[in-house]
Scaffold this motif. Structure first.
Motif, PDB file in Angstrom:
ATOM      1  N   GLU A  32       0.830  -1.205   0.000  1.00 14.40           N
ATOM      2  CA  GLU A  32       0.000   0.000   0.000  1.00 14.40           C
ATOM      3  C   GLU A  32       0.865   1.255   0.000  1.00 14.40           C
ATOM      4  O   GLU A  32       1.931   1.298   0.612  1.00 14.40           O
ATOM      5  CB  GLU A  32      -0.917   0.016   1.229  1.00 14.40           C
ATOM      6  CG  GLU A  32      -1.873  -1.161   1.319  1.00 14.40           C
ATOM      7  CD  GLU A  32      -2.938  -1.107   0.242  1.00 14.40           C
ATOM      8  OE1 GLU A  32      -3.241  -0.001  -0.251  1.00 14.40           O
ATOM      9  OE2 GLU A  32      -3.472  -2.177  -0.106  1.00 14.40           O
ATOM     10  N   LYS A  33       0.385   2.287  -0.695  1.00 15.59           N
ATOM     11  CA  LYS A  33       1.082   3.569  -0.743  1.00 15.59           C
ATOM     12  C   LYS A  33       0.045   4.681  -0.665  1.00 15.59           C
ATOM     13  O   LYS A  33      -0.965   4.652  -1.362  1.00 15.59           O
ATOM     14  CB  LYS A  33       1.889   3.686  -2.038  1.00 15.59           C
ATOM     15  CG  LYS A  33       2.664   4.991  -2.142  1.00 15.59           C
ATOM     16  CD  LYS A  33       3.596   4.990  -3.346  1.00 15.59           C
ATOM     17  CE  LYS A  33       2.826   5.141  -4.640  1.00 15.59           C
ATOM     18  NZ  LYS A  33       3.732   5.337  -5.805  1.00 15.59           N
ATOM     19  N   TYR A  34       0.303   5.663   0.218  1.00 15.88           N
ATOM     20  CA  TYR A  34      -0.636   6.763   0.393  1.00 15.88           C
ATOM     21  C   TYR A  34       0.081   8.087   0.139  1.00 15.88           C
ATOM     22  O   TYR A  34       1.172   8.317   0.662  1.00 15.88           O
ATOM     23  CB  TYR A  34      -1.217   6.763   1.811  1.00 15.88           C
ATOM     24  CG  TYR A  34      -1.857   5.457   2.212  1.00 15.88           C
ATOM     25  CD1 TYR A  34      -3.169   5.170   1.846  1.00 15.88           C
ATOM     26  CD2 TYR A  34      -1.143   4.512   2.943  1.00 15.88           C
ATOM     27  CE1 TYR A  34      -3.758   3.961   2.209  1.00 15.88           C
ATOM     28  CE2 TYR A  34      -1.727   3.306   3.314  1.00 15.88           C
ATOM     29  CZ  TYR A  34      -3.032   3.038   2.935  1.00 15.88           C
ATOM     30  OH  TYR A  34      -3.610   1.840   3.294  1.00 15.88           O
ATOM     31  N   GLU A  35      -0.537   8.950  -0.660  1.00 14.36           N
ATOM     32  CA  GLU A  35       0.011  10.269  -0.941  1.00 14.36           C
ATOM     33  C   GLU A  35      -0.865  11.311  -0.253  1.00 14.36           C
ATOM     34  O   GLU A  35      -2.061  11.407  -0.539  1.00 14.36           O
ATOM     35  CB  GLU A  35       0.051  10.528  -2.448  1.00 14.36           C
ATOM     36  CG  GLU A  35       0.952   9.568  -3.209  1.00 14.36           C
ATOM     37  CD  GLU A  35       1.033   9.907  -4.690  1.00 14.36           C
ATOM     38  OE1 GLU A  35       0.490  10.959  -5.090  1.00 14.36           O
ATOM     39  OE2 GLU A  35       1.641   9.122  -5.436  1.00 14.36           O
ATOM     40  N   VAL A  36      -0.267  12.071   0.654  1.00 16.79           N
ATOM     41  CA  VAL A  36      -1.036  13.067   1.400  1.00 16.79           C
ATOM     42  C   VAL A  36      -0.382  14.436   1.270  1.00 16.79           C
ATOM     43  O   VAL A  36       0.843  14.550   1.144  1.00 16.79           O
ATOM     44  CB  VAL A  36      -1.163  12.680   2.894  1.00 16.79           C
ATOM     45  CG1 VAL A  36      -1.918  11.375   3.044  1.00 16.79           C
ATOM     46  CG2 VAL A  36       0.205  12.577   3.557  1.00 16.79           C
ATOM     47  N   TYR A  37      -1.211  15.467   1.297  1.00 12.56           N
ATOM     48  CA  TYR A  37      -0.702  16.839   1.248  1.00 12.56           C
ATOM     49  C   TYR A  37      -0.430  17.313   2.676  1.00 12.56           C
ATOM     50  O   TYR A  37      -1.214  18.042   3.274  1.00 12.56           O
ATOM     51  CB  TYR A  37      -1.709  17.753   0.549  1.00 12.56           C
ATOM     52  CG  TYR A  37      -1.798  17.513  -0.939  1.00 12.56           C
ATOM     53  CD1 TYR A  37      -0.908  18.122  -1.822  1.00 12.56           C
ATOM     54  CD2 TYR A  37      -2.768  16.658  -1.463  1.00 12.56           C
ATOM     55  CE1 TYR A  37      -0.980  17.892  -3.191  1.00 12.56           C
ATOM     56  CE2 TYR A  37      -2.852  16.425  -2.825  1.00 12.56           C
ATOM     57  CZ  TYR A  37      -1.957  17.043  -3.685  1.00 12.56           C
ATOM     58  OH  TYR A  37      -2.030  16.805  -5.041  1.00 12.56           O
ATOM     59  N   ASP A  38       0.684  16.848   3.199  1.00 12.19           N
ATOM     60  CA  ASP A  38       1.090  17.214   4.552  1.00 12.19           C
ATOM     61  C   ASP A  38       2.609  17.160   4.608  1.00 12.19           C
ATOM     62  O   ASP A  38       3.234  16.350   3.912  1.00 12.19           O
ATOM     63  CB  ASP A  38       0.482  16.259   5.580  1.00 12.19           C
ATOM     64  CG  ASP A  38       0.351  16.898   6.952  1.00 12.19           C
ATOM     65  OD1 ASP A  38       0.973  17.964   7.172  1.00 12.19           O
ATOM     66  OD2 ASP A  38      -0.364  16.341   7.802  1.00 12.19           O
ATOM     67  N   SER A  39       3.215  18.005   5.420  1.00 10.99           N
ATOM     68  CA  SER A  39       4.672  18.053   5.488  1.00 10.99           C
ATOM     69  C   SER A  39       5.217  16.935   6.377  1.00 10.99           C
ATOM     70  O   SER A  39       4.519  16.430   7.267  1.00 10.99           O
ATOM     71  CB  SER A  39       5.131  19.407   6.036  1.00 10.99           C
ATOM     72  OG  SER A  39       4.770  19.536   7.397  1.00 10.99           O
ATOM     73  N   LEU A  40       6.476  16.569   6.135  1.00  9.08           N
ATOM     74  CA  LEU A  40       7.123  15.581   6.998  1.00  9.08           C
ATOM     75  C   LEU A  40       7.191  16.085   8.431  1.00  9.08           C
ATOM     76  O   LEU A  40       7.071  15.307   9.378  1.00  9.08           O
ATOM     77  CB  LEU A  40       8.542  15.286   6.497  1.00  9.08           C
ATOM     78  CG  LEU A  40       8.713  14.301   5.338  1.00  9.08           C
ATOM     79  CD1 LEU A  40      10.186  14.013   5.134  1.00  9.08           C
ATOM     80  CD2 LEU A  40       7.957  13.012   5.576  1.00  9.08           C
ATOM     81  N   CYS A  41       7.383  17.382   8.581  1.00 12.69           N
ATOM     82  CA  CYS A  41       7.479  17.973   9.923  1.00 12.69           C
ATOM     83  C   CYS A  41       6.192  17.737  10.708  1.00 12.69           C
ATOM     84  O   CYS A  41       6.228  17.327  11.870  1.00 12.69           O
ATOM     85  CB  CYS A  41       7.771  19.467   9.810  1.00 12.69           C
ATOM     86  SG  CYS A  41       7.966  20.303  11.396  1.00 12.69           S
ATOM     87  N   ASN A  42       5.048  17.972  10.078  1.00 14.80           N
ATOM     88  CA  ASN A  42       3.765  17.768  10.752  1.00 14.80           C
ATOM     89  C   ASN A  42       3.518  16.294  11.047  1.00 14.80           C
ATOM     90  O   ASN A  42       3.022  15.933  12.122  1.00 14.80           O
ATOM     91  CB  ASN A  42       2.618  18.314   9.900  1.00 14.80           C
ATOM     92  CG  ASN A  42       2.562  19.829   9.916  1.00 14.80           C
ATOM     93  OD1 ASN A  42       3.052  20.468  10.848  1.00 14.80           O
ATOM     94  ND2 ASN A  42       1.980  20.407   8.883  1.00 14.80           N
ATOM     95  N   ILE A  43       3.859  15.442  10.097  1.00 17.58           N
ATOM     96  CA  ILE A  43       3.652  14.008  10.291  1.00 17.58           C
ATOM     97  C   ILE A  43       4.545  13.486  11.409  1.00 17.58           C
ATOM     98  O   ILE A  43       4.116  12.674  12.242  1.00 17.58           O
ATOM     99  CB  ILE A  43       3.915  13.242   8.977  1.00 17.58           C
ATOM    100  CG1 ILE A  43       2.839  13.598   7.944  1.00 17.58           C
ATOM    101  CG2 ILE A  43       3.942  11.736   9.217  1.00 17.58           C
ATOM    102  CD1 ILE A  43       3.060  12.988   6.586  1.00 17.58           C
ATOM    103  N   LYS A  44       5.779  13.966  11.455  1.00 24.70           N
ATOM    104  CA  LYS A  44       6.724  13.507  12.475  1.00 24.70           C
ATOM    105  C   LYS A  44       6.202  13.775  13.883  1.00 24.70           C
ATOM    106  O   LYS A  44       6.417  12.978  14.807  1.00 24.70           O
ATOM    107  CB  LYS A  44       8.078  14.189  12.269  1.00 24.70           C
ATOM    108  CG  LYS A  44       9.182  13.658  13.174  1.00 24.70           C
ATOM    109  CD  LYS A  44      10.508  14.337  12.869  1.00 24.70           C
ATOM    110  CE  LYS A  44      11.611  13.798  13.768  1.00 24.70           C
ATOM    111  NZ  LYS A  44      12.914  14.456  13.491  1.00 24.70           N
TER     112      LYS A  44
END
Length: 243
Positions: A174-186
């Protein structure tokens, strides 16, 4: 689970009595507890503010010199919204103010052991429920995906890659593409599991198979670069994964 309690009373004798009662109650109910005493509200506030100790329950005397229990409770509530506060005092007049601070309970002096026991055991039920809820939340990464809410199990994530203004989350097939920064996800990830070997990548430490020439191999399939600034951190993570 080990519990951490703080007692705050400017009369040392009262601190000792309360400490003994709490220790006996916890021992009788097979709970492990660490109890710290404070003789001033400001001392306790400073401890919480500087994150010296993380307490589950705070027992506060209301009538104290300098910073009283109500003001101490307000300051504590500003620093931590979830900590349980139980007020102990010889006067009923403060009960309304105590509950305005969202105090969990209110116990009059002289302390009735059964009343204290009920307050502690009721508080422990709430603490354990909250801890279980937090663990469940921490098992998933929650993101907006195709106008829907997506919950991804952390253990399924192999790595996350930044490509332009998107973050690509790789979970095996599975692969998901999201409009969010790595900083926010981290910020949403468990730092004990995920590390950032490169400004464009976040990886799951448990998926590391091999490390060589500033490159990580994940699940024997994916190659992720390691920046020079992160070499020591990644080496440490790699050797920990071998244990």
């Amino acid at each position: 689970m080990k519990f951490y309690f703080a007692l705050c009373d400017d009369e040392k004798e009262h601190l000792l009595i309360l400490h003994e009662k709490i220790a006996n109650i916890m021992e009788e109910n097979d709970y492990e507890v660490i109890v710290n005493g404070y003789e001033s509200g400001q001392e306790l506030i400073n401890c919480i503010k500087n994150r010296i100790n993380k307490y589950h329950i705070i027992f506060l005397d209301i009538q104290m010199t300098e910073t009283n229990g109500i003001e101490t409770g307000k300051r504590i509530r500003e620093l931590n919204k979830n900590i349980i506060i139980i007020y102990i005092t010889g006067f009923m007049d403060y009960s309304i103010n105590a509950f305005e601070i969202r105090a969990f309970d209110y116990i009059l002096k002289p302390i009735n052991t059964n009343k204290l026991k009920k307050a502690i055991l009721d508080a422990i039920v709430r603490i354990e429920l909250f801890e279980n809820q937090q663990r469940n939340i921490e098992q998933f990464l929650t993101l907006s995906y195709n106008k829907e809410i997506l919950n991804i199990r952390l253990e399924d994530i192999i790595y996350i890659e930044k490509i332009k203004n998107k973050s690509i989350i790789i979970c095996g097939e599975e692969k998901y593409e999201v409009y969010d920064s790595l900083c926010n996800i981290k910020k949403k990830l468990n730092e004990n599991i995920f590390i950032q070997p490169h400004q464009g990548y976040i990886i799951n430490k448990n998926k590391i198979n091999h490390y060589k020439n500033q490159q990580l191999t994940l699940t024997s399939k994916y190659i992720v670069p390691v920046s020079k600034n992160n070499i020591n951190t990644i080496r440490k993570a790699f050797f920990e994964s071998l244990r």
